[in-house]
Design an enzyme around this catalytic site. Structure first.
Site, PDB file in Angstrom:
ATOM      1  N   GLU A   1       5.072 -24.319 -28.352  1.00 12.27           N
ATOM      2  CA  GLU A   1       5.142 -23.535 -29.654  1.00 12.27           C
ATOM      3  C   GLU A   1       6.457 -23.575 -30.409  1.00 12.27           C
ATOM      4  OE1 GLU A   1       1.102 -22.558 -27.641  1.00 12.27           O
ATOM      5  OE2 GLU A   1       3.122 -22.974 -26.847  1.00 12.27           O
TER       6      GLU A   1
ATOM      7  N   GLU B   1      -1.955 -21.981 -22.207  1.00 12.32           N
ATOM      8  CA  GLU B   1      -2.225 -20.369 -22.246  1.00 12.32           C
ATOM      9  C   GLU B   1      -3.605 -19.991 -21.603  1.00 12.32           C
ATOM     10  OE1 GLU B   1       0.150 -18.417 -25.317  1.00 12.32           O
ATOM     11  OE2 GLU B   1      -0.976 -19.687 -26.600  1.00 12.32           O
TER      12      GLU B   1
END
Length: 282
Positions: A156, A136
């Site tokens: 995730e 990210e």
């Protein structure tokens, strides 16, 4: 803001870029090198690391002598994402930095380049794991180099979590949507050659040489006119969501003033005189 002096970097403030126990800062010519420095935890994100990143971005923005930024990780790893033990309620290192978060509740998002874009080019030098929060943060960088054994991915969903660092918005704007959705929805690892093939990174280099390649590219950037470099970067991002006609108009508005700068005149003179230009940001 922290006003005390407990521990390394505990008094760091935006613009100081003094680093913290989990984030080291080094000047290399006109390049600021920020190193995620928690190798025993695969550089998992911690509060001291986030504070150090925030201060590093701020310092680079404020210092006109800095022309580029390199982000890398210590110990042969880039970043393994958020500290899941902390997320599970077992505490996060660096509790003394909590007042920094209270003073700016958006600090962690700025540190992760979700809510902040440095005006200087940011080059990522990746070795080892660059997953979850690491991937990210990567999406907030401009140029990306990886060692051939590096691994990327957004894990995730495998943990029942959401990649809230910006990936559901940014990733499909940076790589083809089918690849973005596969990465987001499977949570599988991506080796560096595959990450390069789909466009997530730009260079794959021998293991251990990502930082050297990043610094090489940074030097090429540093040799260019800083006003021009920053205007070009700003134009690319600000026009990304515009129609072509609006984008071209915005490009003219940002680009034409560069031609009137002393640096632009110096660039032409240096070319004519067959010498390196000396840019003064004027």
């Amino acid at each position: 803001m922290v006003g005390g002096t407990e521990g390394t970097g505990s008094g760091a403030r935006p613009g100081d870029a003094g680093g913290t126990e989990h984030l080291t800062v080094e000047r290399c010519g006109a390049t600021l090198v920020l190193t995620l420095n928690r190798p025993e935890a695969k550089n998992a994100l911690s509060l001291p690391m986030l504070v150090g990143l925030y201060d590093g971005w701020a310092a680079a923005d404020e210092d006109d002598e800095i022309r580029s930024i390199v982000l890398t990780g210590a110990g042969g790893t880039f970043c393994a994402g958020m500290d899941l033990k902390a997320l599970a309620g077992k505490g996060m290192a660096g509790e003394r930095y909590r007042d920094r978060l209270r003073a700016d509740p958006d600090l962690h998002w700025k540190a992760m380049l979700r809510h902040h874009r440095p005006r200087k080019p940011v080059i990522a030098a990746v070795e080892g794991h660059c997953v979850a929060g690491g991937t990210e943060i990567l999406q907030g960088t401009d140029i990306r180099i990886a060692g051939e054994s590096a691994t990327f991915g957004l894990y995730e969903v495998r943990r029942g979590l959401f990649p809230i660092g910006g990936s559901t918005v940014r990733l499909a704007r940076q790589i083809p949507r089918t690849h973005a959705l596969e990465m987001l929805l499977t949570g599988r690892p991506y080796p560096a050659p595959e990450a390069a093939r789909i466009g997530l990174i730009g260079h794959v280099v021998p293991d251990g040489s990502a930082l050297a390649k990043a610094l090489e590219i940074a030097e090429q950037i540093n040799a260019c006119g800083p006003l021009a470099v920053e205007a070009v970067k700003a134009s690319v991002y600000e026009t990304a969501g515009m129609t072509e006609s609006d984008g071209l108009a915005a490009e003219l508005a940002r680009g034409w003033p560069i031609f009137d700068t002393d640096d632009a005149k110096e660039g032409a003179r240096a070319f004519a005189e067959k010498r390196p230009p000396v840019y003064r940001r004027t």
